[in-house]
Enzyme design. Structure first.
Site, PDB file in Angstrom:
ATOM      1  NE  ARG A 289      95.376  67.760 -14.661  1.00  0.00           N
ATOM      2  CZ  ARG A 289      95.167  66.482 -14.962  1.00  0.00           C
ATOM      3  NH1 ARG A 289      95.396  65.542 -14.081  1.00  0.00           N
ATOM      4  NH2 ARG A 289      94.747  66.142 -16.151  1.00  0.00           N
ATOM      5  CG  HIS A 293      90.588  67.894 -15.204  1.00  0.00           C
ATOM      6  ND1 HIS A 293      91.273  68.933 -15.794  1.00  0.00           N
ATOM      7  CD2 HIS A 293      89.275  68.238 -15.243  1.00  0.00           C
ATOM      8  CE1 HIS A 293      90.403  69.871 -16.171  1.00  0.00           C
ATOM      9  NE2 HIS A 293      89.186  69.459 -15.845  1.00  0.00           N
ATOM     10  CE1 TYR A 302      95.149  62.258 -17.463  1.00  0.00           C
ATOM     11  CE2 TYR A 302      92.965  61.335 -17.064  1.00  0.00           C
ATOM     12  CZ  TYR A 302      93.916  62.289 -16.801  1.00  0.00           C
ATOM     13  OH  TYR A 302      93.666  63.269 -15.877  1.00  0.00           O
TER      14      TYR A 302
HETATM   15  C1  TPP Z   1      85.020  76.161 -24.145  1.00  0.00           C
HETATM   16  C2  TPP Z   1      85.197  74.935 -23.320  1.00  0.00           C
HETATM   17  N1  TPP Z   1      85.379  73.738 -23.934  1.00  0.00           N
HETATM   18  C3  TPP Z   1      85.548  72.625 -23.203  1.00  0.00           C
HETATM   19  C4  TPP Z   1      85.505  72.674 -21.839  1.00  0.00           C
HETATM   20  C5  TPP Z   1      85.683  71.393 -21.009  1.00  0.00           C
HETATM   21  N2  TPP Z   1      86.971  71.409 -20.343  1.00  0.00           N
HETATM   22  C6  TPP Z   1      87.092  71.778 -19.055  1.00  0.00           C
HETATM   23  S1  TPP Z   1      88.666  71.752 -18.510  1.00  0.00           S
HETATM   24  C7  TPP Z   1      89.229  71.193 -20.013  1.00  0.00           C
HETATM   25  C8  TPP Z   1      90.716  70.937 -20.216  1.00  0.00           C
HETATM   26  C9  TPP Z   1      91.536  72.184 -20.199  1.00  0.00           C
HETATM   27  O1  TPP Z   1      92.902  71.850 -20.173  1.00  0.00           O
HETATM   28  P1  TPP Z   1      94.017  72.932 -19.999  1.00  0.00           P
HETATM   29  O2  TPP Z   1      93.696  74.165 -20.772  1.00  0.00           O
HETATM   30  O3  TPP Z   1      95.305  72.284 -20.288  1.00  0.00           O
HETATM   31  O4  TPP Z   1      93.928  73.363 -18.461  1.00  0.00           O
HETATM   32  P2  TPP Z   1      94.152  72.482 -17.147  1.00  0.00           P
HETATM   33  O5  TPP Z   1      92.798  71.919 -16.774  1.00  0.00           O
HETATM   34  O6  TPP Z   1      95.144  71.422 -17.460  1.00  0.00           O
HETATM   35  O7  TPP Z   1      94.628  73.429 -16.110  1.00  0.00           O
HETATM   36  C10 TPP Z   1      88.178  71.024 -20.904  1.00  0.00           C
HETATM   37  C11 TPP Z   1      88.322  70.539 -22.281  1.00  0.00           C
HETATM   38  C12 TPP Z   1      85.299  73.936 -21.240  1.00  0.00           C
HETATM   39  N3  TPP Z   1      85.293  74.079 -19.912  1.00  0.00           N
HETATM   40  N4  TPP Z   1      85.160  75.043 -22.002  1.00  0.00           N
END
Ligand code: TPP
Ligand code: MG
Length: 396
Positions: A289, A293, A302
């Site tokens: 990406r 975020h 980071y």
């Molecule tokens: C169950 C849950 N735990 C934590 C979060 C907080 N959270 C939102 S996005 C994220 C990171 C997810 O990363 P990834 O799966 O790699 O997807 P990306 O955002 O990189 O597309 C987190 C920890 C959440 N939304 N739901």
């Protein structure tokens, strides 16, 4: 000495039958139970990062030129949509926007591999995929604008609401796909998931259910190397996220997620596998990406600029454009026409998003409980009275 899995013949077994049995054991290689499930050792790639074609592969035939031209068109419009949505957060028109810039090959490739009758289970990152599926961009951005509903009709568009609770969509996709197969429809469900979310229980429960009950789901992992600020190296020790399918008996593949031709080829095969009744398929796309975020994140805390620049050189749109120009599928006029179409798309989105939405504040209380609690009834009355007073003041 034979290979380690061949048992040594004990010294006392000297009868002819024993010798025959032993020689049979020596000549028979036990079947590999993971055969056909393991991903390729290296991500599948059909174009190199500069857009030069690599040798053709029988297992992943190149999609037709018309499909690649459409992939290019939707990727260009998708990126323009993404840039516009990011700008709308700065103008206060959107509460939040998770960009998928850099992931265009995955976002659009996944949609082109599906039929309109198939189901999509997106995360918050998939706005670009949904507009590329033909959903109205204003409807897609409704939730991110702060509304209580997802903006579009999930049943009519065969697209579940964008999921923020990580990995929950993996379970929904398994259930939907199982139900469709049970009713003898050949629908496929494609569930998007991020690299970080493959650590969540719901991912494992969803894929396990789908595997056991042969539900036609494609689990599409966009490994963009970060879960907010957590890098992949702190997320997993797996050799590739695609290996997570093998333990559940699921055929898996990994692909260069910035190679649009390879992404479409691999997903086309994954969807065909699921549609043919062979159960789920897991695809991991290695991508990146380019933006933070969300607009609320500061990615410079980071990751360093050199890393981002290295991925800029693997831009999926430039890669496909170079290849299609080289092949004579695109020329200067076609590229300019697509760019103009993308500008028009963004202008229309801007105009519609800049119009003040009509929101009834009292709708906040609808659909919370079938029978509202006494507290909600009281709070609703409070808000109603305040709104009425404000209106009277305005009139005075
Ligand atoms: C169950 C849950 N735990 C934590 C979060 C907080 N959270 C939102 S996005 C994220 C990171 C997810 O990363 P990834 O799966 O790699 O997807 P990306 O955002 O990189 O597309 C987190 C920890 C959440 N939304 N739901
Ligand atoms: Mg991620």
């Amino acid at each position: 000495m034979g290979p380690p899995h061949v048992q040594e013949v004990p010294a006392v077994t000297t009868t002819p039958q024993a010798v025959r049995r032993a020689s049979t054991r020596r000549s028979t290689t036990p079947p590999d139970p993971a055969r056909g499930l393991l991903p390729a050792a290296e991500p599948v790639r059909l174009l190199d990062p500069a857009g030069t074609p690599l040798p053709a592969r029988a297992d992943y035939p190149e999609p037709p030129a018309a499909a690649l031209a459409e992939l290019y068109r939707r990727m260009v419009i998708g990126r323009r949509f993404d840039v516009q949505a990011t700008a709308l957060t700065k103008q206060g028109r959107l509460a939040v926007y998770p960009s998928s810039r850099g992931q265009e090959a995955c976002q659009v490739g996944a949609m082109l591999a599906l039929r309109d009758t198939d189901w999509v289970f997106p995360t918050y990152r998939e706005s670009m995929a949904l507009v590329s599926r033909g959903l109205d961009p204003v409807e897609v951005l409704t939730l991110l604008r702060g509304d209580w509903h997802c903006g579009y009709d999930p049943a009519a568009r065969r697209t579940a609401p964008q999921c923020t609770p990580l990995a929950t969509q993996c379970v929904h996709a398994a259930g939907l796909a199982y139900g469709e197969a049970y009713q003898e429809r050949d629908t496929v469900a494609l569930a998007f998931i991020g690299d970080g979310a493959t650590s969540e229980g719901d991912f494992h429960e969803g894929i396990n259910f789908a595997a056991v009950f042969k539900a036609p789901v494609v689990y599409f992992v966009q490994n963009n190397r970060y879960a907010i600020s957590v890098p992949l190296s702190r997320q997993t020790a797996a050799p590739s996220l695609a290996y997570k399918g093998v333990g559940y008996g699921v055929s898996s593949e990994q692909v260069d997620g910035n190679d649009p031709v390879a992404v479409l080829a691999v997903l086309t095969r994954a969807v065909a596998h699921a549609r043919a009744g062979n159960g789920p398929f897991l695809v991991e796309a290695h991508t990146y990406r380019m933006e933070p975020h969300t607009n609320a994140d500061d990615a410079t805390r980071y990751r360093d600029g050199a890393e981002v620049d290295a991925w800029r050189d693997r831009d999926p749109i430039a890669r496909l454009e170079t290849y299609l120009r080289e092949r004579g599928v695109l020329d200067e006029a076609a590229v300019a026409a697509v760019a103009a179409e993308a500008e028009e798309y963004a202008a229309d989105l801007r105009a519609r998003m800049n119009a003040q939405p009509t929101v009834d504040p009292l709708s906040l209380f609808d659909h919370v409980y079938a029978e509202p609690t006494p507290q909600l009834v009281e709070q609703r009355e409070q808000v109603r009275a305040e709104l009425a007073a404000a209106e009277q003041e305005g009139d005075a």
